[in-house]
Design a protein around this motif. Structure first.
Motif, PDB file in Angstrom:
ATOM      1  N   UNK A  25      34.599  37.194  39.418  1.00  0.00           N
ATOM      2  CA  UNK A  25      35.722  38.129  39.262  1.00  0.00           C
ATOM      3  C   UNK A  25      36.338  37.994  37.868  1.00  0.00           C
ATOM      4  N   UNK A  26      36.444  36.784  37.367  1.00  0.00           N
ATOM      5  CA  UNK A  26      36.975  36.595  36.017  1.00  0.00           C
ATOM      6  C   UNK A  26      36.068  37.238  34.977  1.00  0.00           C
ATOM      7  N   UNK A  27      34.779  37.374  35.331  1.00  0.00           N
ATOM      8  CA  UNK A  27      33.824  38.043  34.438  1.00  0.00           C
ATOM      9  C   UNK A  27      33.816  39.551  34.662  1.00  0.00           C
ATOM     10  N   UNK A  28      34.617  40.037  35.620  1.00  0.00           N
ATOM     11  CA  UNK A  28      34.748  41.476  35.823  1.00  0.00           C
ATOM     12  C   UNK A  28      33.999  42.052  37.012  1.00  0.00           C
ATOM     13  N   UNK A  29      33.347  41.226  37.831  1.00  0.00           N
ATOM     14  CA  UNK A  29      32.580  41.718  38.967  1.00  0.00           C
ATOM     15  C   UNK A  29      33.394  41.526  40.247  1.00  0.00           C
ATOM     16  N   UNK A  30      33.900  42.633  40.806  1.00  0.00           N
ATOM     17  CA  UNK A  30      34.773  42.564  41.973  1.00  0.00           C
ATOM     18  C   UNK A  30      34.138  43.087  43.256  1.00  0.00           C
ATOM     19  N   UNK A  31      32.873  43.511  43.206  1.00  0.00           N
ATOM     20  CA  UNK A  31      32.188  43.900  44.439  1.00  0.00           C
ATOM     21  C   UNK A  31      32.116  42.655  45.323  1.00  0.00           C
ATOM     22  N   UNK A  91      37.901  31.092  31.033  1.00  0.00           N
ATOM     23  CA  UNK A  91      39.104  31.838  30.653  1.00  0.00           C
ATOM     24  C   UNK A  91      39.508  31.496  29.216  1.00  0.00           C
ATOM     25  N   UNK A  92      39.497  30.224  28.875  1.00  0.00           N
ATOM     26  CA  UNK A  92      39.918  29.787  27.541  1.00  0.00           C
ATOM     27  C   UNK A  92      38.996  30.299  26.436  1.00  0.00           C
ATOM     28  N   UNK A  93      37.714  30.509  26.752  1.00  0.00           N
ATOM     29  CA  UNK A  93      36.765  30.975  25.742  1.00  0.00           C
ATOM     30  C   UNK A  93      36.805  32.488  25.539  1.00  0.00           C
ATOM     31  N   UNK A  94      37.489  33.199  26.404  1.00  0.00           N
ATOM     32  CA  UNK A  94      37.593  34.655  26.259  1.00  0.00           C
ATOM     33  C   UNK A  94      38.483  34.991  25.068  1.00  0.00           C
ATOM     34  N   UNK A  95      38.205  36.107  24.453  1.00  0.00           N
ATOM     35  CA  UNK A  95      39.121  36.630  23.436  1.00  0.00           C
ATOM     36  C   UNK A  95      40.435  36.971  24.135  1.00  0.00           C
ATOM     37  N   UNK A  96      41.528  36.913  23.409  1.00  0.00           N
ATOM     38  CA  UNK A  96      42.856  37.129  23.987  1.00  0.00           C
ATOM     39  C   UNK A  96      42.933  38.415  24.807  1.00  0.00           C
ATOM     40  N   UNK A  97      42.498  39.544  24.240  1.00  0.00           N
ATOM     41  CA  UNK A  97      42.586  40.834  24.935  1.00  0.00           C
ATOM     42  C   UNK A  97      41.717  40.843  26.189  1.00  0.00           C
ATOM     43  N   UNK A  98      40.531  40.254  26.100  1.00  0.00           N
ATOM     44  CA  UNK A  98      39.620  40.174  27.244  1.00  0.00           C
ATOM     45  C   UNK A  98      40.235  39.317  28.358  1.00  0.00           C
ATOM     46  N   UNK A  99      40.859  38.213  27.990  1.00  0.00           N
ATOM     47  CA  UNK A  99      41.503  37.319  28.957  1.00  0.00           C
ATOM     48  C   UNK A  99      42.624  38.045  29.696  1.00  0.00           C
ATOM     49  N   UNK A 100      43.468  38.738  28.940  1.00  0.00           N
ATOM     50  CA  UNK A 100      44.588  39.454  29.563  1.00  0.00           C
ATOM     51  C   UNK A 100      44.059  40.550  30.485  1.00  0.00           C
ATOM     52  N   UNK A 101      43.058  41.286  30.044  1.00  0.00           N
ATOM     53  CA  UNK A 101      42.479  42.344  30.880  1.00  0.00           C
ATOM     54  C   UNK A 101      41.871  41.753  32.164  1.00  0.00           C
ATOM     55  N   UNK A 102      41.083  40.707  32.015  1.00  0.00           N
ATOM     56  CA  UNK A 102      40.418  40.081  33.161  1.00  0.00           C
ATOM     57  C   UNK A 102      41.422  39.568  34.184  1.00  0.00           C
ATOM     58  N   UNK A 103      42.441  38.864  33.714  1.00  0.00           N
ATOM     59  CA  UNK A 103      43.444  38.314  34.627  1.00  0.00           C
ATOM     60  C   UNK A 103      44.299  39.410  35.252  1.00  0.00           C
ATOM     61  N   UNK A 104      44.587  40.463  34.505  1.00  0.00           N
ATOM     62  CA  UNK A 104      45.344  41.583  35.071  1.00  0.00           C
ATOM     63  C   UNK A 104      44.557  42.226  36.212  1.00  0.00           C
ATOM     64  N   UNK A 105      43.258  42.413  36.031  1.00  0.00           N
ATOM     65  CA  UNK A 105      42.411  42.970  37.094  1.00  0.00           C
ATOM     66  C   UNK A 105      42.390  42.026  38.297  1.00  0.00           C
ATOM     67  N   UNK A 106      42.250  40.745  38.051  1.00  0.00           N
ATOM     68  CA  UNK A 106      42.213  39.741  39.108  1.00  0.00           C
ATOM     69  C   UNK A 106      43.502  39.746  39.923  1.00  0.00           C
ATOM     70  N   UNK A 107      44.637  39.808  39.247  1.00  0.00           N
ATOM     71  CA  UNK A 107      45.931  39.750  39.920  1.00  0.00           C
ATOM     72  C   UNK A 107      46.296  41.038  40.661  1.00  0.00           C
ATOM     73  N   UNK A 108      45.506  42.086  40.515  1.00  0.00           N
ATOM     74  CA  UNK A 108      45.767  43.325  41.263  1.00  0.00           C
ATOM     75  C   UNK A 108      45.466  43.172  42.754  1.00  0.00           C
ATOM     76  N   UNK A 109      44.711  42.143  43.104  1.00  0.00           N
ATOM     77  CA  UNK A 109      44.300  41.936  44.490  1.00  0.00           C
ATOM     78  C   UNK A 109      45.337  41.094  45.240  1.00  0.00           C
ATOM     79  N   UNK A 110      45.406  41.257  46.572  1.00  0.00           N
ATOM     80  CA  UNK A 110      46.397  40.517  47.388  1.00  0.00           C
ATOM     81  C   UNK A 110      45.961  39.075  47.668  1.00  0.00           C
ATOM     82  N   UNK A 111      45.900  38.280  46.647  1.00  0.00           N
ATOM     83  CA  UNK A 111      45.464  36.883  46.745  1.00  0.00           C
ATOM     84  C   UNK A 111      46.593  36.050  47.364  1.00  0.00           C
ATOM     85  N   UNK A 112      46.294  35.236  48.397  1.00  0.00           N
ATOM     86  CA  UNK A 112      47.366  34.437  48.998  1.00  0.00           C
ATOM     87  C   UNK A 112      47.893  33.352  48.053  1.00  0.00           C
TER      88      UNK A 112
END
Length: 139
Positions: A44-50, A68-89
């Motif tokens: 999921x951090x790599x962008x695969x949410x299926x 996460x630390x090796x991602x470029x700043x913009x890529x990290x923010x995008x990836x984490x924003x997508x991840x946090x869109x889900x209802x994670x407990x």
């Protein structure tokens, strides 16, 4: 393994105390759990949410945090924003891993319970699964 049909809500503080976790941040009082399964969200951090089990406790270990630390700043923010869109407990960090500061500044991150434990990732996942099996067992 028990059925994933049971749902339990309990105080975040009790969940953390039961698992001997340190609460890093949490804006919610309760955590709702409905599966004994635990995820390590590398894909999921790599962008695969299926097939993402967003209802599972998410565990981040060294591998996920280094990714996460090796991602470029913009890529990290995008990836984490997508991840946090889900209802994670909740998100649990193994080995008391430090979270990059810009991850905690994401507006969506503030709603999640993030807990930390000193165990290695494998030991932590086993510990959580045993706890969830007891917690979600049929009565």
């Amino acid at each position: 393994m028990y059925s994933d049909m049971i749902e339990v809500s309990l105080p975040v503080k009790k969940f953390a105390a039961d698992l001997e976790l340190e609460i890093m941040f949490s804006q919610k009082e309760e955590i709702t759990l409905n599966t004994v399964n635990v995820s390590r969200p590398g894909l999921q951090l790599a962008g695969f949410f299926d097939y993402f089990g967003a209802n599972r406790v998410q565990v981040l270990g060294n591998a996920e945090m280094q990714f996460i630390k090796k991602m470029a700043y913009e890529e990290r923010i995008y990836s984490l924003t997508q991840f946090f869109k889900y209802p994670i407990p909740c998100i649990i960090l193994a080995r008391n891993i430090e979270v990059p500061g810009n991850c905690l500044k994401l507006p969506v991150a503030a709603a999640f319970r993030c807990l930390s434990l000193i165990f290695t990732t494998t030991t932590l996942v086993n510990h959580i699964v045993m706890y969830l099996n007891k917690l979600l067992a049929p009565t």
